[in-house]
Structures are given as C-alpha cells and as structure tokens.
Design an enzyme around this catalytic site. Structure first.
Site, PDB file in Angstrom:
ATOM      1  N   ASP A  43      45.330  31.157  31.667  1.00  9.61           N
ATOM      2  CA  ASP A  43      45.514  29.511  32.535  1.00  9.61           C
ATOM      3  C   ASP A  43      43.876  29.442  33.174  1.00  9.61           C
ATOM      4  O   ASP A  43      43.832  28.790  33.887  1.00  9.61           O
ATOM      5  CB  ASP A  43      46.703  29.549  33.397  1.00  9.61           C
ATOM      6  CG  ASP A  43      46.405  30.560  34.091  1.00  9.61           C
ATOM      7  OD1 ASP A  43      45.857  31.720  34.824  1.00  9.61           O
ATOM      8  OD2 ASP A  43      47.391  30.384  35.603  1.00  9.61           O
ATOM      9  N   SER A  44      42.822  30.009  33.250  1.00 12.00           N
ATOM     10  CA  SER A  44      41.539  30.258  33.609  1.00 12.00           C
ATOM     11  C   SER A  44      40.840  28.710  32.897  1.00 12.00           C
ATOM     12  O   SER A  44      40.315  28.482  33.179  1.00 12.00           O
ATOM     13  CB  SER A  44      40.965  30.877  33.626  1.00 12.00           C
ATOM     14  OG  SER A  44      40.654  31.899  32.229  1.00 12.00           O
TER      15      SER A  44
ATOM     16  N   ASP B 129      49.332  33.217  28.887  1.00 13.35           N
ATOM     17  CA  ASP B 129      49.146  33.428  30.177  1.00 13.35           C
ATOM     18  C   ASP B 129      50.629  32.511  30.491  1.00 13.35           C
ATOM     19  O   ASP B 129      50.485  30.903  29.888  1.00 13.35           O
ATOM     20  CB  ASP B 129      47.895  32.557  30.714  1.00 13.35           C
ATOM     21  CG  ASP B 129      47.608  33.581  32.356  1.00 13.35           C
ATOM     22  OD1 ASP B 129      47.868  34.294  32.781  1.00 13.35           O
ATOM     23  OD2 ASP B 129      46.584  34.055  32.994  1.00 13.35           O
TER      24      ASP B 129
ATOM     25  N   LYS C  38      51.851  37.177  30.147  1.00 18.95           N
ATOM     26  CA  LYS C  38      51.487  37.631  31.237  1.00 18.95           C
ATOM     27  C   LYS C  38      51.878  36.516  31.959  1.00 18.95           C
ATOM     28  O   LYS C  38      51.349  35.209  32.063  1.00 18.95           O
ATOM     29  CB  LYS C  38      49.899  38.182  31.399  1.00 18.95           C
ATOM     30  CG  LYS C  38      49.315  37.866  32.674  1.00 18.95           C
ATOM     31  CD  LYS C  38      48.137  37.894  32.670  1.00 18.95           C
ATOM     32  CE  LYS C  38      47.067  36.819  32.624  1.00 18.95           C
ATOM     33  NZ  LYS C  38      47.062  36.771  34.058  1.00 18.95           N
TER      34      LYS C  38
ATOM     35  N   GLU D 158      51.827  36.477  36.688  1.00 19.83           N
ATOM     36  CA  GLU D 158      51.329  36.875  38.028  1.00 19.83           C
ATOM     37  C   GLU D 158      52.844  37.537  39.009  1.00 19.83           C
ATOM     38  O   GLU D 158      54.087  36.254  38.937  1.00 19.83           O
ATOM     39  CB  GLU D 158      50.641  36.246  39.047  1.00 19.83           C
ATOM     40  CG  GLU D 158      49.191  35.187  37.945  1.00 19.83           C
ATOM     41  CD  GLU D 158      48.458  34.742  38.306  1.00 19.83           C
ATOM     42  OE1 GLU D 158      49.134  34.087  40.026  1.00 19.83           O
ATOM     43  OE2 GLU D 158      47.423  34.222  38.563  1.00 19.83           O
TER      44      GLU D 158
ATOM     45  N   GLU E  70      43.509  42.563  40.073  1.00 16.74           N
ATOM     46  CA  GLU E  70      42.357  41.359  40.157  1.00 16.74           C
ATOM     47  C   GLU E  70      41.725  41.833  41.643  1.00 16.74           C
ATOM     48  O   GLU E  70      42.261  41.586  42.372  1.00 16.74           O
ATOM     49  CB  GLU E  70      42.915  40.141  39.294  1.00 16.74           C
ATOM     50  CG  GLU E  70      41.128  39.098  40.567  1.00 16.74           C
ATOM     51  CD  GLU E  70      41.265  38.062  38.897  1.00 16.74           C
ATOM     52  OE1 GLU E  70      42.676  37.854  38.464  1.00 16.74           O
ATOM     53  OE2 GLU E  70      40.919  36.659  39.937  1.00 16.74           O
TER      54      GLU E  70
END
Ligand code: KIV
Length: 283
Positions: A47-48, A86, A116, A118, A185
């Site tokens: 999602d960057s 993501d 993925k 978070e 990260e």
C-alpha cells in the site's frame, strides 16, 4: 531460487536452509515483469502505492479497489515470484469477518498468492481466522505505516527494552497465529536479529539490520523514482528519475526543433497515391 513459481513452502525452506530471501515491491505490469526477470523471491504489491505511485501523503487513503487494480497488473507480469497483496487500512481492522472477506477479494479478484497485514499481538486472532480460511498471511510489525500517526510518526521502533520485548512478543503471537513470514520494519539491528532468532518463520527486514532472514525495499525508493524523501534504511542503486528526466527533456527539444520524428519513425506513402491525393485536394 528456481525458475518455478515460489510458494510459501519455499519461503520457509529458505530460512531452514539459511538462504536470504529477496523481496521488492511492484505496482504495475512493467515492474512486475522486471521483478520476475530479476528472479526475486517475493513481490509485494504494497500500500506504499499510495505514496510512491498515487502521490498521497501516506497509506491510509488507499482502498480495496486501488489494491485489486494494481495487484492484477503486477500478477500479469510476475509469474515466478510469490506475489503478496497488502491489505489496506480499515479492510481488516473493523472485524474478523471483514478481514476474511477482503483478504479473499485480494486473492480472488487480484490474483495474488498471499496477503499481508499490519499488527502484532492485537491482530493475532484476525490472522488466525484468515489463515484458517485458507489464505496465507504475512505479518508486519515494528514500524507499521498505516498506524504511523498512533506511533508518533515514521520513527524507529523498539528503542528501549520494554518496547523491544513487545516487538518480540508480537512476532511470537503472529507465528502462533499461523503467518508464513513476518515483515519487520525500522528497528535497531540487534533487535532484528533477536526477532529472527525468536521465531521459526522467516523475518524479512526493512531497516532491521542484516541479521534477519531476508530484505525488502520499496522499489521506487531503491531506484530513485520517489521524489519526496529517502528513508535512512534505503540504499539507492540508481537514480532513474535523472535518466527519465533527461529523455523527456531531449524529446521536448527534438519536437521543438523538428528533429523528431525523423524518416525512420515516419510511415511512407507511395508517390503515386500522394500525387493523386494532392490533385484531389487542389481540384
Ligand atoms: O507497503 C509497503 O510497501 C510495505 C513495505 C514497506 C514492506 O509494507
């Protein structure tokens, strides 16, 4: 790795055999194709995307439709690496049911191999349910960009012993919940090593030092395509913006001076047809 499709089992095997995993991001067909040609192990449609492709300030505004659109494009070019989609902010935070439905959409509609999301201990029940639904999940702990504002910004995490212990607990909870790997990260390098030693699943670092099981970078950062900032943990392998900018400037100059297009870039017309046409116009 082999030229065959990389699976989640290959990812685990890499750690078991002490081989470092190589992971990059991609958001479209040409970069999916390049990552495939480079034979990286894993491609993340991150999602960057929001920041490096859409020009947003962060990742929070990215939604399911954006992700599905870009995952589809990457998958068309990327046949060998494991492709991970993501989960965007609030696509899994609202309920376990939402998490399963949206993770399923990324795989069914986008065509990725895994997802993925978070979060650590607090998201372990969500991870467990998604894994039980048959969807491979990669965790993401340490600095979690979607909740950066709650963490006080894009900062290194795990600075003191308590905060560092919490990150190790997050990794263990994700492993128990069934993730096949974990992104770690922006943490101190010694903590990166301790996390990788604390779990059997591969820990892939981004700003977590060299002693983890693999590395991931945002491709647009490492090739110098993102214009806003360069995180400390990024190595820039090229400055592709300069090359592209030079090409665009040269194109502009050649269009203005009519040196482009030349004969080699122009279509011909038979003389006879041209003469006939001119006659038709002038008569
Ligand atoms: O969205 C992304 O690109 C990521 C990487 C930073 C791992 O989550």
């Amino acid at each position: 790795m082999s030229t065959n499709k990389v699976t989640v089992l290959d990812v685990q095997k890499a750690k078991d055999e002490g081989r470092k995993l190589v992971m990059v991001t991609a958001y479209d067909y040409p970069f999916g194709l390049l990552a495939d040609k480079a034979e990286v192990d894993i491609v993340l449609v991150g999602d960057s995307l929001g920041m490096v492709v859409m020009g947003l300030e962060g990742t929070v505004e990215v939604n399911m439709e954006h992700m599905i659109h870009h995952i589809k494009a990457v998958v068309r070019g990327c046949k060998g690496p494991l492709v991970i989609g993501d989960m965007p902010f609030m696509s899994y935070n609202t309920s376990i049911r939402d998490a399963i439905i949206n993770a399923g959409r990324l795989m069914k509609e986008g065509g990725c191999d895994a997802i993925k999301l978070e979060g650590g201990v607090d998201f372990a029940p969500t991870v467990e349910a998604v894994v039980k639904a048959g969807i491979p999940v990669q965790g993401h702990i340490g600095l979690t960009p979607q909740t950066a504002s709650a963490l006080g910004g894009f900062k290194m995490q795990g600075r003191d012993a308590m905060a560092a212990k919490k990150i190790i607990d997050d990794a263990k909870a994700l492993e128990d919940a069934g993730v096949f790997s974990i992104i770690l990260e922006a943490v101190p390098a010694p903590l990166g090593q301790l996390v990788a030693e604390a779990v059997r699943v591969p820990v892939i670092g981004i700003g977590a030092g060299p002693n983890v099981d693999g590395q991931v970078l945002v491709t647009h950062d490492m090739i110098g395509l993102f214009d806003k900032f360069v995180p400390k943990f990024v190595k820039q392998y090229t400055q592709i913006r300069e090359t592209i900018l030079e090409a665009l400037k040269q194109y502009k100059q050649e269009v203005q001076s009519v040196t482009f297009p030349g004969p080699e870039h122009s279509f011909k017309m038979p003389d006879e047809a041209l003469e006939q046409l001119k006659k038709m116009i002038h008569d």
